[in-house]
Design a protein around this motif. Structure first.
Motif, PDB file in Angstrom:
ATOM      1  N   ARG A  59      -6.949   8.753  -8.757  1.00  0.00           N
ATOM      2  CA  ARG A  59      -6.050   8.216  -9.685  1.00  0.00           C
ATOM      3  C   ARG A  59      -4.399   8.388  -9.095  1.00  0.00           C
ATOM      4  N   LEU A  60      -3.518   7.593  -9.551  1.00  0.00           N
ATOM      5  CA  LEU A  60      -2.392   7.601  -9.307  1.00  0.00           C
ATOM      6  C   LEU A  60      -1.555   6.576 -10.428  1.00  0.00           C
ATOM      7  N   SER A  61      -0.145   7.156 -10.694  1.00  0.00           N
ATOM      8  CA  SER A  61       0.520   6.573 -11.486  1.00  0.00           C
ATOM      9  C   SER A  61       2.044   6.471 -10.657  1.00  0.00           C
ATOM     10  N   ILE A  62       2.597   5.270 -10.499  1.00  0.00           N
ATOM     11  CA  ILE A  62       3.666   5.034  -9.843  1.00  0.00           C
ATOM     12  C   ILE A  62       4.968   5.443 -10.675  1.00  0.00           C
ATOM     13  N   PRO A  63       5.581   6.502 -10.407  1.00  0.00           N
ATOM     14  CA  PRO A  63       6.788   6.829 -11.040  1.00  0.00           C
ATOM     15  C   PRO A  63       8.249   6.012 -10.873  1.00  0.00           C
ATOM     16  N   ARG A  64       8.164   5.403 -10.016  1.00  0.00           N
ATOM     17  CA  ARG A  64       9.328   4.539  -9.848  1.00  0.00           C
ATOM     18  C   ARG A  64       8.883   3.273  -8.883  1.00  0.00           C
ATOM     19  N   ASP A  65       9.727   2.222  -8.908  1.00  0.00           N
ATOM     20  CA  ASP A  65       9.607   1.133  -8.237  1.00  0.00           C
ATOM     21  C   ASP A  65       9.251   1.425  -6.556  1.00  0.00           C
ATOM     22  N   GLU A  66       8.006   0.901  -6.059  1.00  0.00           N
ATOM     23  CA  GLU A  66       7.736   1.267  -4.578  1.00  0.00           C
ATOM     24  C   GLU A  66       7.144   0.141  -3.961  1.00  0.00           C
ATOM     25  N   PHE A  67       7.924  -0.070  -2.841  1.00  0.00           N
ATOM     26  CA  PHE A  67       7.477  -1.109  -1.953  1.00  0.00           C
ATOM     27  C   PHE A  67       6.913  -0.456  -0.730  1.00  0.00           C
ATOM     28  N   CYS A  68       5.592  -1.381  -0.487  1.00  0.00           N
ATOM     29  CA  CYS A  68       4.714  -0.514   0.831  1.00  0.00           C
ATOM     30  C   CYS A  68       4.481  -1.745   1.560  1.00  0.00           C
ATOM     31  N   HIS A  69       4.736  -1.727   3.087  1.00  0.00           N
ATOM     32  CA  HIS A  69       4.198  -2.517   4.027  1.00  0.00           C
ATOM     33  C   HIS A  69       3.283  -1.817   4.782  1.00  0.00           C
ATOM     34  N   PHE A  70       2.058  -2.099   4.468  1.00  0.00           N
ATOM     35  CA  PHE A  70       0.631  -1.453   5.124  1.00  0.00           C
ATOM     36  C   PHE A  70       0.394  -2.093   6.662  1.00  0.00           C
ATOM     37  N   VAL A  71       0.386  -1.157   7.522  1.00  0.00           N
ATOM     38  CA  VAL A  71       0.376  -1.682   8.976  1.00  0.00           C
ATOM     39  C   VAL A  71      -1.068  -1.281   9.543  1.00  0.00           C
ATOM     40  N   ALA A  72      -1.799  -0.515   8.797  1.00  0.00           N
ATOM     41  CA  ALA A  72      -3.244  -0.240   9.358  1.00  0.00           C
ATOM     42  C   ALA A  72      -4.123   0.204   8.165  1.00  0.00           C
ATOM     43  N   GLY A  73      -5.458   0.192   8.345  1.00  0.00           N
ATOM     44  CA  GLY A  73      -6.739   0.688   7.599  1.00  0.00           C
ATOM     45  C   GLY A  73      -6.687  -0.466   6.572  1.00  0.00           C
ATOM     46  N   ARG A  74      -7.600   0.144   5.548  1.00  0.00           N
ATOM     47  CA  ARG A  74      -8.112  -0.827   4.523  1.00  0.00           C
ATOM     48  C   ARG A  74      -8.312   0.076   3.393  1.00  0.00           C
ATOM     49  N   ALA A  75      -7.751  -0.574   2.057  1.00  0.00           N
ATOM     50  CA  ALA A  75      -8.002  -0.025   0.900  1.00  0.00           C
ATOM     51  C   ALA A  75      -7.951  -0.899  -0.311  1.00  0.00           C
ATOM     52  N   VAL A  76      -8.416  -0.517  -1.587  1.00  0.00           N
ATOM     53  CA  VAL A  76      -8.291  -1.352  -2.768  1.00  0.00           C
ATOM     54  C   VAL A  76      -7.576  -0.625  -3.721  1.00  0.00           C
ATOM     55  N   TYR A  77      -6.312  -1.028  -4.204  1.00  0.00           N
ATOM     56  CA  TYR A  77      -5.938  -0.733  -5.530  1.00  0.00           C
ATOM     57  C   TYR A  77      -6.198  -1.252  -6.839  1.00  0.00           C
ATOM     58  N   THR A  78      -6.928  -0.870  -7.483  1.00  0.00           N
ATOM     59  CA  THR A  78      -7.144  -1.208  -8.993  1.00  0.00           C
ATOM     60  C   THR A  78      -6.373  -0.707 -10.180  1.00  0.00           C
ATOM     61  N   SER A  79      -5.702  -1.598 -10.510  1.00  0.00           N
ATOM     62  CA  SER A  79      -4.712  -1.220 -11.946  1.00  0.00           C
ATOM     63  C   SER A  79      -5.501  -0.959 -13.112  1.00  0.00           C
ATOM     64  N   ASP A  80      -5.049  -0.107 -13.961  1.00  0.00           N
ATOM     65  CA  ASP A  80      -5.797   0.232 -15.544  1.00  0.00           C
ATOM     66  C   ASP A  80      -6.068  -1.036 -15.984  1.00  0.00           C
ATOM     67  N   ARG A  81      -5.331  -2.289 -15.708  1.00  0.00           N
ATOM     68  CA  ARG A  81      -5.854  -3.712 -16.282  1.00  0.00           C
ATOM     69  C   ARG A  81      -6.826  -4.444 -16.053  1.00  0.00           C
ATOM     70  N   GLY A  82      -7.220  -3.932 -14.659  1.00  0.00           N
ATOM     71  CA  GLY A  82      -8.226  -4.418 -13.988  1.00  0.00           C
ATOM     72  C   GLY A  82      -7.843  -5.224 -12.870  1.00  0.00           C
ATOM     73  N   GLU A  83      -6.587  -5.415 -12.503  1.00  0.00           N
ATOM     74  CA  GLU A  83      -6.029  -6.116 -11.433  1.00  0.00           C
ATOM     75  C   GLU A  83      -6.478  -5.618 -10.174  1.00  0.00           C
ATOM     76  N   VAL A  84      -6.820  -6.151  -8.976  1.00  0.00           N
ATOM     77  CA  VAL A  84      -7.312  -5.681  -7.739  1.00  0.00           C
ATOM     78  C   VAL A  84      -6.392  -6.065  -6.670  1.00  0.00           C
ATOM     79  N   ILE A  85      -5.878  -5.270  -5.754  1.00  0.00           N
ATOM     80  CA  ILE A  85      -5.133  -5.542  -4.738  1.00  0.00           C
ATOM     81  C   ILE A  85      -5.953  -5.194  -3.506  1.00  0.00           C
ATOM     82  N   GLU A  86      -6.499  -5.802  -2.548  1.00  0.00           N
ATOM     83  CA  GLU A  86      -7.273  -5.560  -1.324  1.00  0.00           C
ATOM     84  C   GLU A  86      -6.174  -5.215  -0.311  1.00  0.00           C
ATOM     85  N   ILE A  87      -6.111  -4.291   0.406  1.00  0.00           N
ATOM     86  CA  ILE A  87      -4.885  -4.031   1.325  1.00  0.00           C
ATOM     87  C   ILE A  87      -5.734  -3.880   2.701  1.00  0.00           C
TER      88      ILE A  87
END
Length: 116
Positions: A59-87
């Motif tokens: 679980r995570l909660s982002i405390p302040r605006d965060e920009f991420c540029h993913f350069v390797a690997g794979r992940a899935v972020y799923t918001s509590d609202r059901g939004e899915v971001i495939e990384i």
């Protein structure tokens, strides 16, 4: 010549990282984080660096605006609202302050981040 602009050459493969420990709020598996801080301003704002994380889900909660540029690997972020971001490599995401949900790291990922 020294530069007043903090920088890391080869940030996508830079391997002089510091162990940042086990990812908190685990849901499944044990993810370990490591990274290298590039810059931290007054009151920790802004903060920028490299972050690497091994597989697991938490679980995570982002405390302040965060920009991420993913350069390797794979992940899935799923918001509590059901939004899915495939990384995957080359994905850039701007997580707004207050974003909450789960991160499921499938393959060790690396990102270059900036917290505002």
């Amino acid at each position: 010549m020294k530069s007043t602009a903090p920088h890391i050459h080869g940030a996508t493969t830079f391997d002089d990282l510091v162990d940042w420990g086990v990812q908190s709020d685990a849901v499944e598996g044990v993810s370990r984080s490591s990274g290298r801080l590039l810059f931290k301003g007054p009151n920790n704002q802004p903060e920028t660096g490299i972050w690497v994380c091994t597989p697991g889900r938490w679980r995570l909660s982002i405390p302040r605006d965060e920009f991420c540029h993913f350069v390797a690997g794979r992940a899935v972020y799923t918001s509590d609202r059901g939004e899915v971001i495939e990384i995957g490599p080359g994905t850039a995401v701007m997580f707004p302050a207050g974003w909450a949900g789960e991160c499921n790291v499938i393959e060790t990922m690396r990102n270059i981040y900036m917290l505002a």
